[in-house]
Every structure is written in C-alpha cells, then in structure tokens.
Write a protein that holds these residues in place. Structure first.
Motif, short mmCIF file in Angstrom:
data_model
loop_
_atom_site.label_atom_id
_atom_site.label_comp_id
_atom_site.label_asym_id
_atom_site.label_seq_id
_atom_site.Cartn_x
_atom_site.Cartn_y
_atom_site.Cartn_z
N ALA A 1 -10.55 1.99 18.93
CA ALA A 1 -11.59 2.91 19.40
C ALA A 1 -11.65 3.01 20.92
O ALA A 1 -12.48 3.71 21.47
CB ALA A 1 -12.95 2.46 18.87
N LYS A 2 -10.76 2.28 21.61
CA LYS A 2 -10.72 2.24 23.08
C LYS A 2 -12.01 1.68 23.68
O LYS A 2 -12.47 2.14 24.73
CB LYS A 2 -10.44 3.63 23.67
CG LYS A 2 -9.22 4.32 23.12
CD LYS A 2 -7.94 3.63 23.52
CE LYS A 2 -6.74 4.45 23.03
NZ LYS A 2 -5.51 3.67 23.00
N TRP A 3 -12.61 0.70 23.00
CA TRP A 3 -13.81 0.04 23.52
C TRP A 3 -13.39 -1.25 24.20
O TRP A 3 -12.74 -2.10 23.59
CB TRP A 3 -14.80 -0.27 22.40
CG TRP A 3 -15.42 0.96 21.81
CD1 TRP A 3 -15.55 2.18 22.37
CD2 TRP A 3 -16.01 1.06 20.50
NE1 TRP A 3 -16.17 3.06 21.53
CE2 TRP A 3 -16.46 2.40 20.37
CE3 TRP A 3 -16.19 0.18 19.46
CZ2 TRP A 3 -17.08 2.85 19.23
CZ3 TRP A 3 -16.81 0.64 18.31
CH2 TRP A 3 -17.26 1.96 18.19
N LYS B 1 -17.05 -9.44 22.69
CA LYS B 1 -16.09 -10.49 23.07
C LYS B 1 -14.65 -9.99 23.05
O LYS B 1 -13.87 -10.29 23.94
CB LYS B 1 -16.25 -11.69 22.13
CG LYS B 1 -15.36 -12.85 22.52
CD LYS B 1 -15.56 -14.03 21.61
CE LYS B 1 -14.63 -15.17 22.02
NZ LYS B 1 -14.73 -16.29 21.09
N ASN B 2 -14.29 -9.24 22.00
CA ASN B 2 -12.89 -8.84 21.83
C ASN B 2 -12.61 -7.36 22.04
O ASN B 2 -11.46 -6.96 22.15
CB ASN B 2 -12.40 -9.24 20.42
CG ASN B 2 -12.51 -10.73 20.20
OD1 ASN B 2 -12.16 -11.52 21.07
ND2 ASN B 2 -13.00 -11.13 19.04
#
Length: 197
Positions: free
Chosen positions: A139-141, A133-134
């Motif tokens: 971590a650049k996800w 969701k967020n």
C-alpha cells in the motif's frame, strides 16, 4: 450457622475475595492502558525534503488522536475501568446486598461484554501498531516507529497493559459465571428442600 459462614453474596467467601482481587487488578491494568495511551505524544523535527543542498525541515507530532483505533482503545479501556470500579464499589460497600437471579446474571453478562470490548480494542491497537512498526510495502505506507520510537514504545506498553486487562477480565467472567452456577445450585437445593418439607 455453617451456611452463613460459607455463602456470601451469591458464592463462597473465597470466590468473593478472588473476584474482588481480580477486579482490582483488571481496573488497574485497563486504567493504566488508557492513561498511557491518552498521554502518548511525541514531537520531532525531521528533514522532509532537500532543495539542492538545503534541507527542508518540518516539525511533526505523533498523537494517539491521529489514529481512530487508538481513540477506540482509550475509550474502551476507560469504559471497562469504570465498569470494574463500579463493581468494586458495589462489592465492598454493599456486601450484604443479595446478588441472586437476574442481578447475578446481569453482572456475568456485563463482565463478558467488557472482556470482549477490551479485547477488541487491544486487537485493533495491535493491528495499527504493527502497521506503524513495519509499514505496508504493497500500500506504500511507510513505517513510523523508526522516527517516533518513544511514541511507539509507550503505545506498546499501553497495549501490553490492555492485554493483561483482557486476561484478567476473562478470569473475572469465569468467576462471575461460576458464582452464577453456584447460586443456581443453591437455589435448586433450597427449592427441593422446601418442597419436601
């Protein structure tokens, strides 16, 4: 005569009916969670890049199998559903079976273990759902729920059903333990009466 009316399979008739009802609802909640999550799939065609003015599109599919936490979620909920189904069948089809001592203790322990299992699965799924969701900027996800909204909505429904299963399994465990305590008190009272006579 009064004792036969009150005591049924390691507890009172009221606790027997309460336990049966809680098990049925827990079975339905965990089974619903497993079914909704296992059927959770959404396919979308998205623009992944642009070369000049030409958009490059790719068809992507979001499935529960792509996330180990969701696979664990499905397996755990199926196992807890099977446990409750087995206990319901034993409770209905063998009401005269004596649930005393080791049998009653093993049922209480299995109920606690299943409550822990479904709780662990639901919490693992919540962690991954929050990440979907967020996202995670550190971590650049990237988040995925803005693109796969239906997938995320179905996952949220499965998680809600699993948490309902957690609450119901905690109540089942509490009733199982109280039945175990009632049985041990009845056993000690009977033993005392026998020794006095």
């Amino acid at each position: 005569m009064a004792r036969e009316k009150i005591v049924v399979a390691g507890g009172t008739t009221k606790s027997w009916k309460l336990l049966l009802g809680l098990r049925i609802f827990a079975f339905m909640a965990t089974l619903a969670a497993a079914i909704v999550m296992s059927l959770n799939k959404e396919t979308k065609t998205l623009v992944v890049a642009t070369i000049g003015t030409v958009p490059i599109k790719a068809t992507l599919t979001a499935k529960f199998q792509h996330t180990p936490a969701f696979v664990f979620f499905v397996i755990a909920n199926v196992m807890v559903s099977f446990h409750n189904l087995l206990m319901i069948a034993l409770q209905i089809f063998s009401p005269k079976l004596e649930y005393k001592g080791l049998r009653l203790l093993s049922i209480a322990i299995l109920d606690m273990l299943n409550a822990t299992l479904v709780s662990a699965a639901a919490n693992a799924a919540v962690f991954v759902a929050e990440l979907g969701k967020n996202g995670n900027k550190h971590a650049k996800w990237n988040k995925v729920c803005d693109r796969f909204a239906t997938y995320c909505d179905h996952g949220a429904g499965a998680i809600i059903a699993a948490f309902a299963g957690v609450i119901l399994m905690l109540l089942v465990s509490a009733v199982s333990i109280s039945r175990l305590l009632i049985n041990s008190k009845n056993f000690s009272t009977t033993a005392t009466t026998t020794s006095v006579v």
